[in-house]
Enzyme design. Structure first.
Site, mmCIF file in Angstrom:
data_model
loop_
_atom_site.group_PDB
_atom_site.id
_atom_site.type_symbol
_atom_site.label_atom_id
_atom_site.label_comp_id
_atom_site.label_asym_id
_atom_site.label_seq_id
_atom_site.Cartn_x
_atom_site.Cartn_y
_atom_site.Cartn_z
ATOM 1 N N GLY A 13 0.844 -1.187 0.000
ATOM 2 C CA GLY A 13 0.000 0.000 0.000
ATOM 3 C C GLY A 13 0.883 1.243 0.000
ATOM 4 O O GLY A 13 2.057 1.186 -0.374
ATOM 5 N N PHE A 14 0.333 2.361 0.452
ATOM 6 C CA PHE A 14 1.103 3.599 0.444
ATOM 7 C C PHE A 14 2.370 3.494 1.291
ATOM 8 O O PHE A 14 3.438 3.942 0.877
ATOM 9 C CB PHE A 14 0.238 4.770 0.928
ATOM 10 C CG PHE A 14 -0.810 5.186 -0.068
ATOM 11 C CD1 PHE A 14 -0.447 5.817 -1.250
ATOM 12 C CD2 PHE A 14 -2.154 4.930 0.161
ATOM 13 C CE1 PHE A 14 -1.402 6.197 -2.178
ATOM 14 C CE2 PHE A 14 -3.120 5.306 -0.761
ATOM 15 C CZ PHE A 14 -2.743 5.940 -1.929
ATOM 16 N N GLU A 174 -18.130 10.842 -0.212
ATOM 17 C CA GLU A 174 -17.786 10.772 -1.633
ATOM 18 C C GLU A 174 -18.660 9.755 -2.361
ATOM 19 O O GLU A 174 -19.131 10.007 -3.476
ATOM 20 C CB GLU A 174 -16.293 10.442 -1.786
ATOM 21 C CG GLU A 174 -15.427 11.635 -1.403
ATOM 22 C CD GLU A 174 -13.943 11.318 -1.242
ATOM 23 O OE1 GLU A 174 -13.141 12.259 -1.279
ATOM 24 O OE2 GLU A 174 -13.586 10.133 -1.077
ATOM 25 N N ASP A 303 -1.589 2.375 8.569
ATOM 26 C CA ASP A 303 -2.823 2.118 9.301
ATOM 27 C C ASP A 303 -2.686 0.993 10.331
ATOM 28 O O ASP A 303 -3.498 0.878 11.240
ATOM 29 C CB ASP A 303 -3.951 1.731 8.335
ATOM 30 C CG ASP A 303 -4.424 2.908 7.493
ATOM 31 O OD1 ASP A 303 -3.819 3.987 7.583
ATOM 32 O OD2 ASP A 303 -5.414 2.735 6.757
#
Lengths: 444, 444
Positions: A13-14, A174, A303
């Site tokens: 991931g990031f 969103e 996270d």
């Protein structure tokens, strides 16, 4: 498969990818392991679920980003990890492979939590985390309209044309905005027997404001803007029940066959693998250098970790935090290998955060500066294009966005899924999902 | 759901959609029924299977093409048809819906046939017909390399890195060329433990030349060009057995876990629905006005039909034939409604056909004119871009092709599939597919 000195990263991931890129730049050999073959730009995943973008526009093959070549300095493994033996310093994959590490970076990210009701609620309220989740939600949304078009039953039609999004954070806001736009603009003239503009989109939030991470007045602004788009916002409405007929939120029971879960988030099982006591949300408490006392060589970032900022409060679970932490631990490993003194504690540089509301408004917070409205939306678009990995993805997304914006059309309105399932699902979408879930679980 | 006078079209492929557009232009009300929600540009489907394009780039929602609006003049139904009652003039959908017609256009297309061995062969040799087929093949191809990267077993690695394409028609030639390019160029530097350039791609054909519809010397040219790309061509090699270990073609048993079926084609069950005796390949023999004796008001067009050309030979199963037939039957219906005299028999205007071989060669036949090589390839690209439905699709495909061509990168290298299945499949891809198939069949 791994030598004596080998940095191993779990998760692309990031956080994991940012650590990998920093190590690659410094020429430090490493192995990166992910259960998927692609890095996903999660902030735009809701646009796949609402048919505006294609999966390949927001995901890149990990191999394409890191281009390992042949020689062993960078190794990419597509494996699912199921445990760690910290005594022997090996990571264990499903199927039995073991990967030895000298330093280990755990960047396993987070997953949605249903607050202990997952078995009961998830079948009716899928979450949005992976590309497959997004395609599943896209299929459900588009099939709901197709089914509404062919049925003569007005009650069923109403249920099919009611969409409930649970969770008033950025993803929920969103998604609800994009669903309203899809129904009331894109699909407006696509049907004969129904009018998609009659679609009801409800956003449900447990507490009294949307976007809790922002100042209250931006939450109120967001609520007004969503109302302009035709979204009903129900605040102070904690979810009490979800079943095949709908959702009980606060004291209202909303009849619907379309419920999407964008609520609680919890960390993935890195803490469990390490045999550590985690926080209530599953995160691993780490020192300010992102290590764990008594577990030398192990870093937890993104996270999956919980670390205090300079103000003593835990840092938020955001992509920029994960990216900066990835760079930080890569730097720590490089310094140690070169015999340099350690850095100071990790410091998060907060460049700000943004959330978008439909096709022409957004809210943002940059330190003390707040932005909202159309200029904020332009900025949101520019920032997201800039951060998308891969030059071609940027061009494609830009072309699609321009086109969407000018015409309201959404190009990725495809119903796909295991062959026959798509049409069967018209008559009983839940049965199809359950069969698919069953078959997948049967493989465990 | 339908009035007294209602044209009903079954199938939104090239034939059905072309009829629909002609009727829409003339203001004639109609209902079009398809089991999917999109029209698929099949000639480029192999590019989705080989990770060069995304599904949304070669498929458009039928609703987006026909934009029915509200009012009842155009109705689009996503239903799967299972029978026709010609006495009562109704089409029957799975689930019980009945749609009445005054004129019926059957444009149900074709499917791959395994020459009676479908149950036995298909699980190991998937065919390429729908978007889901293409995504399934893409997943298998990319997972084969991922699995080869993680295994220590040299025999397994060799089997995983051997790809066999069955069928030397245009689809087989194009797929084999694209697979060779993917392995030997795109993925060349993506792995650490394997060298994708060692990949073996074999194209198997029962008779002695490739591309039988073309003059023999173009078939020989194609064979040479494929060899340049690193494809082994085995002609005179009819397939005798397919199992989990590989394929027996001619007298050679090729060990492989990747077999793709691009061989025989047969018509879909329109003939069965009508209770007619069909040709051996399942096509419905129709008169030269595309009707059926004693079944007034029923037209069969495209791959589902068999009709003689001016030379007395049956017309080929090609997109341009289907499109022109769609226009022809729409015109026939419009003339009848306006009390005009019927047209003459259907005449196919042959503008030519082309097939592409990898990234810089193609062959084409335009009446007596033959083309080959790079100019043919440029022409092939221009023609396909021009015929793609939807302005945005054209731009996206053009950007992707330019990018692919300049960099050899392929952007859509994503492994997707029902969530966990992707990683499980690493250890046993066939088990996953079988489980998925089972679950889908269980719904029948």
């Amino acid at each position: 498969m791994a030598g004596e000195e080998r940095v191993v990263i779990v998760g692309a991931g990031f956080g994991g990818l940012s650590a990998a890129k920093s190590l690659a730049r410094a020429g430090v050999p490493f192995t990166i392991i992910d259960k998927r073959n692609h890095h996903l730009f999660q902030p735009l995943l809701y646009q796949v679920a609402t048919a505006a973008l294609s999966p390949a526009e927001i995901a890149v093959p990990i191999r394409a980003v890191l281009a390992p070549g042949k020689g062993g300095s960078i190794e990419i493994l597509m494996e699912e990890i199921e445990g760690i033996d910290t005594a022997r310093r090996v990571v264990r994959a499903v199927g039995g492979d073991e990967i030895a590490y000298s330093q280990l970076i755990l960047a396993t990210g987070s997953a949605f939590t249903y607050f202990g009701r997952e078995d009961e609620w998830r079948p009716f309220a899928p979450a949005l985390k992976s590309i497959d989740d997004a395609l599943n939600i896209r299929r459900r949304v588009l099939l709901a309209f197709e089914r509404a078009e062919t049925t003569d039953n007005p009650d069923l039609r109403k249920r099919l044309m009611t969409f409930v999004v649970i969770g008033g954070g950025p993803t929920g806001v969103e998604t609800a905005g994009a669903l309203a736009e899809l129904a009331k603009a894109t699909l407006a003239k696509d049907f004969t027997n129904i009018d998609p503009r009659d679609t009801r989109v409800v956003l449900v939030e447990a507490v009294d404001t949307l976007l809790n991470a922002y100042p209250a007045h931006l939450g109120a602004y967001t609520e007004r803007k969503l109302a302009d788009l035709g979204v009903e916002v129900h605040t102070n409405s904690p979810v009490k029940r979800i079943d095949e007929n709908g959702v009980l939120a606060g004291d209202d029971f909303i009849e619907t066959s379309n419920i999407f879960w964008c609520a609680g988030v919890e960390a993935t099982p890195a803490g469990k693998w390490l045999g550590l006591k985690t926080n209530k949300n599953g995160t691993v408490p780490v020192s300010r250098d992102l290590t764990i006392p008594d577990l030398p060589g192990v870093f937890v970032i993104g996270d999956a970790a919980s670390v205090e900022g300079d103000d003593g409060k835990p840092l938020p679970a955001l992509a920029p935090v994960a990216k900066q932490q990835g760079q930080y631990v890569a730097e720590a490993i490089i310094r140690a290998q070169q015999g340099q003194s350690p850095q100071g504690p990790f410091r998060y540089r907060d460049w700000g955060t943004m959330a978008t509301i439909g096709r022409s408004a957004a809210v943002g917070k940059f330190g003390k500066l707040e932005v909202k409205g159309f200029p904020a939306w332009m900025l949101w678009g520019a920032v997201h294009i800039a951060y998308l990995v891969g030059f071609r993805n940027r061009i494609n997304v830009l072309v699609n966005w321009l086109w969407n914006w000018l015409t309201y059309a959404k190009g990725a309105r495809l119903i796909t899924g295991p062959d026959e399932a798509a049409t069967r699902a018209l008559d009983n979408p839940k049965a199809v999902d359950e069969e698919l879930d069953k078959s997948v679980n049967a493989l465990d």
